[in-house]
Design a protein around this motif. Structure first.
Motif, short mmCIF file in Angstrom:
data_model
loop_
_atom_site.label_atom_id
_atom_site.label_comp_id
_atom_site.label_asym_id
_atom_site.label_seq_id
_atom_site.Cartn_x
_atom_site.Cartn_y
_atom_site.Cartn_z
N PRO A 148 -14.00 50.80 35.20
CA PRO A 148 -12.98 49.74 35.09
C PRO A 148 -11.69 50.21 34.44
O PRO A 148 -10.60 49.85 34.88
CB PRO A 148 -13.69 48.67 34.23
N GLN A 149 -11.81 51.03 33.41
CA GLN A 149 -10.59 51.47 32.71
C GLN A 149 -9.88 52.59 33.44
O GLN A 149 -8.64 52.64 33.47
CB GLN A 149 -10.96 51.91 31.29
N ALA A 151 -9.81 53.01 36.67
CA ALA A 151 -9.12 52.40 37.80
C ALA A 151 -7.80 51.79 37.37
O ALA A 151 -6.80 51.85 38.10
CB ALA A 151 -10.02 51.33 38.43
N ARG A 152 -7.78 51.22 36.18
CA ARG A 152 -6.55 50.63 35.64
C ARG A 152 -5.46 51.68 35.47
O ARG A 152 -4.32 51.49 35.86
CB ARG A 152 -6.86 49.96 34.31
N ILE A 155 -4.04 53.31 39.10
CA ILE A 155 -3.31 52.56 40.12
C ILE A 155 -1.90 53.10 40.38
O ILE A 155 -1.51 53.28 41.53
CB ILE A 155 -3.28 51.06 39.75
N ALA A 219 -1.03 44.78 41.78
CA ALA A 219 -2.36 45.21 41.34
C ALA A 219 -2.30 45.84 39.95
O ALA A 219 -3.18 45.62 39.11
CB ALA A 219 -2.94 46.20 42.35
N GLU A 220 -1.24 46.62 39.70
CA GLU A 220 -1.10 47.23 38.38
C GLU A 220 -0.87 46.18 37.30
O GLU A 220 -1.47 46.25 36.22
CB GLU A 220 0.07 48.22 38.40
N GLN A 221 -0.02 45.19 37.59
CA GLN A 221 0.24 44.14 36.61
C GLN A 221 -1.02 43.34 36.32
O GLN A 221 -1.29 42.98 35.16
CB GLN A 221 1.34 43.22 37.13
N ARG A 222 -1.80 43.07 37.34
CA ARG A 222 -3.04 42.32 37.14
C ARG A 222 -4.05 43.14 36.33
O ARG A 222 -4.74 42.60 35.47
CB ARG A 222 -3.64 41.94 38.50
N ALA A 223 -4.12 44.44 36.62
CA ALA A 223 -5.08 45.29 35.91
C ALA A 223 -4.71 45.48 34.45
O ALA A 223 -5.59 45.67 33.60
CB ALA A 223 -5.18 46.66 36.60
N MET A 224 -3.41 45.41 34.14
CA MET A 224 -2.96 45.65 32.78
C MET A 224 -2.81 44.37 31.96
O MET A 224 -2.27 44.42 30.86
CB MET A 224 -1.62 46.40 32.80
N ARG A 225 -3.28 43.25 32.49
CA ARG A 225 -3.19 42.01 31.72
C ARG A 225 -4.03 42.10 30.46
O ARG A 225 -5.17 42.56 30.48
CB ARG A 225 -3.68 40.82 32.56
#
Length: 231
Positions: A148-149, A151-152, A155, A219-225
């Motif tokens: 999970p991390q 992949a964040r 991206i 996708a990057e913004q969502r992953a870094m929330r």
């Protein structure tokens, strides 16, 4: 450039679809190879680490066009040899779409391997050590903590590789695949209006790059929330 009976609009749109399809297929093949290569680079076995290092060094050092030629003519020679055993004569060409997608995938895999490897190295070591101390098996540790991390962090780099794959798809026209670049060449030769066709092809490439770039950005913004970034 119209969409009428004598226009080239539909042909260019169809070729754009082929470009997107071959780029997506090559990108996915590269993602799988990149994951395997990144995993091999962290292996405790020296042979696997050496193989991963050789793979990324060779594929990043050889021109992409040469890789496409090697895949196409190598696979065509193999198919022709097998066909000769069953009585077939002459040269049998390999499928241009499949060969091109595999060639692009192998090349992009070398770059994606470095992206995934860097993403894993960016993880806080304390979390991995805590998972090991808790008694997590390697697969569970990878699924719950590393993947999970990583992949964040991967991206942005993966998005850059996608842009390279999109541009590399134009090289597949040399083995006969009628994608956007090849269709623009055909149209330019038939109408003797090269500037119009190549300009249109450039606009279509930019449109694909813009839309896909926005997708990776979201996708990057969502992953870094929820993640605090240093200012």
């Amino acid at each position: 450039m119209s969409f009428g009976p004598d226009g080239w609009g539909y042909s260019l749109l169809a070729a754009t679809g082929v470009t997107v399809a071959v780029a997506v297929c090559g990108f996915l093949v590269g993602a799988m190879l990149g994951c395997l290569g990144a995993a091999a680079s962290f292996s405790r076995f020296r042979a696997l680490r050496s193989a991963a290092d050789i793979y990324t060094t060779l594929l990043r050092g050889i021109p992409d066009l040469l890789v496409i030629y090697l895949f196409y003519f190598g696979s065509s020679s193999l198919i022709s040899s097998v066909g000769a055993l069953f009585g077939a004569e002459g040269f049998v060409g390999a499928p241009a779409f499949l060969t091109g997608a595999l060639a692009i995938g192998v090349v992009s895999g070398a770059y994606q391997m470095q992206v995934f490897r860097g993403a894993v190295l960016a993880l806080p070591k304390g979390e991995i050590e805590a998972g090991r101390a808790y008694g997590m098996p390697p697969l569970l540790l990878f699924r719950r903590i590393v993947l999970p991390q990583a992949a964040r962090f991967a991206i942005p780099g993966v998005g850059n590789v996608w842009q390279l794959v999109l541009k590399e798809s134009a090289l597949i026209s040399v083995i006969g695949l009628v994608e956007l670049m090849r269709q623009a060449q055909i149209g330019a030769g038939s109408t003797r209006q090269p500037f119009s066709f190549y300009l249109t092809a450039g606009v279509l490439y930019l449109l694909i790059a813009f839309v896909s770039g926005r997708g990776f950005k979201l996708a990057e913004q969502r992953a870094m929330r929820g993640i605090r970034r240093a200012v």
